[in-house]
Design a protein around this motif. Structure first.
Motif, mmCIF file in Angstrom:
data_model
loop_
_atom_site.group_PDB
_atom_site.id
_atom_site.type_symbol
_atom_site.label_atom_id
_atom_site.label_comp_id
_atom_site.label_asym_id
_atom_site.label_seq_id
_atom_site.Cartn_x
_atom_site.Cartn_y
_atom_site.Cartn_z
ATOM 1 N N ASP A 27 0.839 -1.195 0.000
ATOM 2 C CA ASP A 27 0.000 0.000 0.000
ATOM 3 C C ASP A 27 0.879 1.253 0.000
ATOM 4 O OD1 ASP A 27 -2.152 1.709 0.172
ATOM 5 O OD2 ASP A 27 -2.445 1.400 2.324
ATOM 6 N N PRO A 28 0.855 2.031 -1.076
ATOM 7 C CA PRO A 28 1.744 3.204 -1.137
ATOM 8 C C PRO A 28 1.336 4.332 -0.177
ATOM 9 C CG PRO A 28 0.387 3.091 -3.096
ATOM 10 C CD PRO A 28 0.109 1.849 -2.305
ATOM 11 N N SER A 29 0.076 4.343 0.268
ATOM 12 C CA SER A 29 -0.344 5.424 1.161
ATOM 13 C C SER A 29 -0.099 5.098 2.634
ATOM 14 C CB SER A 29 -1.840 5.706 0.965
ATOM 15 O OG SER A 29 -2.602 4.569 1.337
ATOM 16 N N ALA A 30 0.343 3.890 2.932
ATOM 17 C CA ALA A 30 0.586 3.494 4.327
ATOM 18 C C ALA A 30 1.915 4.071 4.806
ATOM 19 C CB ALA A 30 0.609 1.980 4.445
ATOM 20 N N ALA A 31 2.020 4.226 6.103
ATOM 21 C CA ALA A 31 3.263 4.719 6.694
ATOM 22 C C ALA A 31 4.364 3.676 6.499
ATOM 23 C CB ALA A 31 3.064 5.000 8.176
ATOM 24 N N TRP A 32 5.555 4.117 6.180
ATOM 25 C CA TRP A 32 6.647 3.191 5.874
ATOM 26 C C TRP A 32 7.093 2.403 7.088
ATOM 27 C CZ3 TRP A 32 11.147 3.598 8.572
ATOM 28 C CH2 TRP A 32 11.374 4.800 9.214
ATOM 29 N N ARG A 34 5.160 1.210 9.575
ATOM 30 C CA ARG A 34 4.135 0.363 10.189
ATOM 31 C C ARG A 34 4.577 -1.085 10.373
ATOM 32 N NH1 ARG A 34 -1.792 -0.037 7.736
ATOM 33 N NH2 ARG A 34 -0.592 -0.834 5.995
#
Length: 58
Positions: A27-32, A34
């Protein structure tokens, strides 16, 4: 014998969290960070259980 339960907990936690980690990496919008927070929490829980075990054996 307690070490086997700890290893079972780690393996079970890894299998339980692996789908979440795989979807989070894609998921590109997730925090790196996480996935690292999740694995860090699992490692911290393991360290806490290990310290508790050592205190109980004294």
């Amino acid at each position: 014998m307690y070490v086997y339960r700890l290893m079972l907990f780690l393996v079970f936690g890894g299998y339980l969290l692996s789908p979440l980690l795989m979807s989070g990496w894609g998921d590109p919008s997730a925090a790196w960070y996480r996935p690292f927070v999740i694995w860090g929490g699992l490692i911290a829980l393991t360290l806490w259980l290990e310290q508790k075990r050592k205190l109980d054996e004294r």
